[in-house]
Design a protein around this motif. Structure first.
Motif: not given
Length: 403
Positions: A266-271
């Motif tokens: 459900h979630v994308i994490y991106f620096s």
């Protein structure tokens, strides 16, 4: 405030060569910018918040504060470019935490490449309309300012768009922020600033804008200060690739390394560390109407929310190529700045959260509108966690441990 600048004099002459000391306060950033441009300030007493806006830079929100003049300045500002007083050929990256732009960037309907040129960086030019030209101040109060502009742009295929632009910036009260995000409350330990922009384009020509000629989109981009402790997070619609397409497009500047982009349920994490040039995008099938970032060291939570029309799937495609599907573009984008190649300097560094309107197929005198809400909250984890849970369905601990 008078607004009599034009494209050639929208940046005032610097009469003092003494550099303003670097601090991260809102007042210091405003004082710095006022040496080069007029700055409009909006304020709200219920949150002690402020927003700084530039008419010379297309009604751009340059920065904001959740704690008045002495509060932290949330927008990234390219002070070196302001101080240089140079006007650059391809783009002038002055920064600002929400700027009005137009798409598409690439393809046969691009407004950033001249007809017949190759899609290379040497041939890419930001239109002066959204780079250097000022917008007119139509009206102004303590908490609202409205800008307007009449302009024309020709796309790569040779079609000329005659348009009227209107952009309203409103700083929100504490109650309005709670209502807009659908949260219970902010709590007494949270500092907050939020503003909403309503951005409209009207087709002023006698010719209807149709897909066979190319269409425009309203594109809003926010530049923020990066840090090693900053992570962007974007919820998405789960489902089979065969039905909804790929979850995330990470091919803009080459594949994003797995230690910088993580796709979870459900979630994308991106620096957002500003140390690796990379960009991602979500299609209308995958994107929801919200995105965020969190700086765990400074306790800064940023939330971007926009109006995403239900059932609309045609968005302009900004890939740098002649496209088979020019209206299969992304709705939400996120960008992390960094060196374009080893040994080169980054643009900032900064990181960006972006949203786009659908492709605007407008009849003569018809108007298309894109609305975006930007919120910054500052506080400790216990105070911010309820907001993250209610808006995104995740915890701050999950954001911190994403990589």
């Amino acid at each position: 405030m008078e607004n009599n600048m034009n494209a050639s004099d929208s940046l005032q002459t610097n009469t003092s060569k003494t550099s303003v000391p670097h601090t991260d306060s809102f007042a210091a950033d405003v004082a710095f910018m006022e040496r080069y441009i007029d700055v409009i300030q909006l304020s709200d007493a219920s949150t002690n918040s402020k927003v700084a806006i530039s008419a010379a830079l297309q009604g751009r929100v340059m920065t904001s504060s959740a704690f008045g003049d002495n509060g932290r300045s949330y927008g990234w500002i390219n002070k070196a470019l302001f101080e240089s007083e140079e006007i650059l050929e391809h783009i002038n990256v002055y920064g600002g935490e929400e700027r009005f732009w137009l798409g598409p960037e690439g393809g046969q309907y691009s407004i950033y490449f001249e007809k017949g040129t190759e899609f290379t960086l040497d041939n890419w030019y930001a239109p002066k309309l959204i780079d250097l030209e000022p917008f007119d101040v139509k009206s102004q109060t303590e908490n609202t300012v409205v800008f307007s502009k009449q302009a024309s742009l020709k796309n790569y295929s040779g079609f000329n768009f005659e348009m009227g632009i209107e952009r309203e910036v409103v700083i929100l009260s504490k109650t309005a922020v709670i209502d807009a995000l659908g949260i219970d409350n902010l709590g007494t330990q949270v500092k907050a600033v939020a503003y909403r922009t309503t951005n409209s384009i009207t087709n002023l020509s006698e010719t209807n804008w149709t897909k066979d000629k190319g269409l425009l989109s309203i594109w809003l981009l926010g530049m923020y200060n990066p840090s090693p402790n900053t992570t962007m997070f974007i919820p998405y619609n789960s489902g089979e690739v065969s039905k909804l397409g790929e979850i995330v497009n990470d091919e803009y500047f080459g594949k994003v390394p797995s230690d910088r982009l993580v796709v979870k349920d459900h979630v994308i994490y991106f620096s957002g560390d500003g140390k690796h040039r990379s960009k991602i995008g979500l299609s209308p099938m995958r994107a929801k109407d919200v995105a965020g970032s969190y700086d765990s060291k400074n306790g800064i939570l940023t939330i971007l929310k926009y109006n995403k029309p239900e059932g609309v799937t045609e968005y302009v495609n900004s890939m740098w190529e002649i496209q088979e599907e020019p209206f299969s573009g992304d709705v939400i984008n996120a960008y992390n700045d960094g060196a374009p190649s080893p040994g080169e300097q980054p643009l900032g560094p900064f990181y960006e959260l972006e949203s786009s309107s659908p492709a605007l197929e407008l009849k003569s005198n018809e108007t298309g509108t894109h609305i975006q809400l930007t919120c910054h909250f500052e506080g400790d984890e216990d105070a911010l966690n309820p907001i993250v849970k209610q808006v995104f369905g995740i915890t701050i601990e999950a954001i911190k441990n994403a990589f």
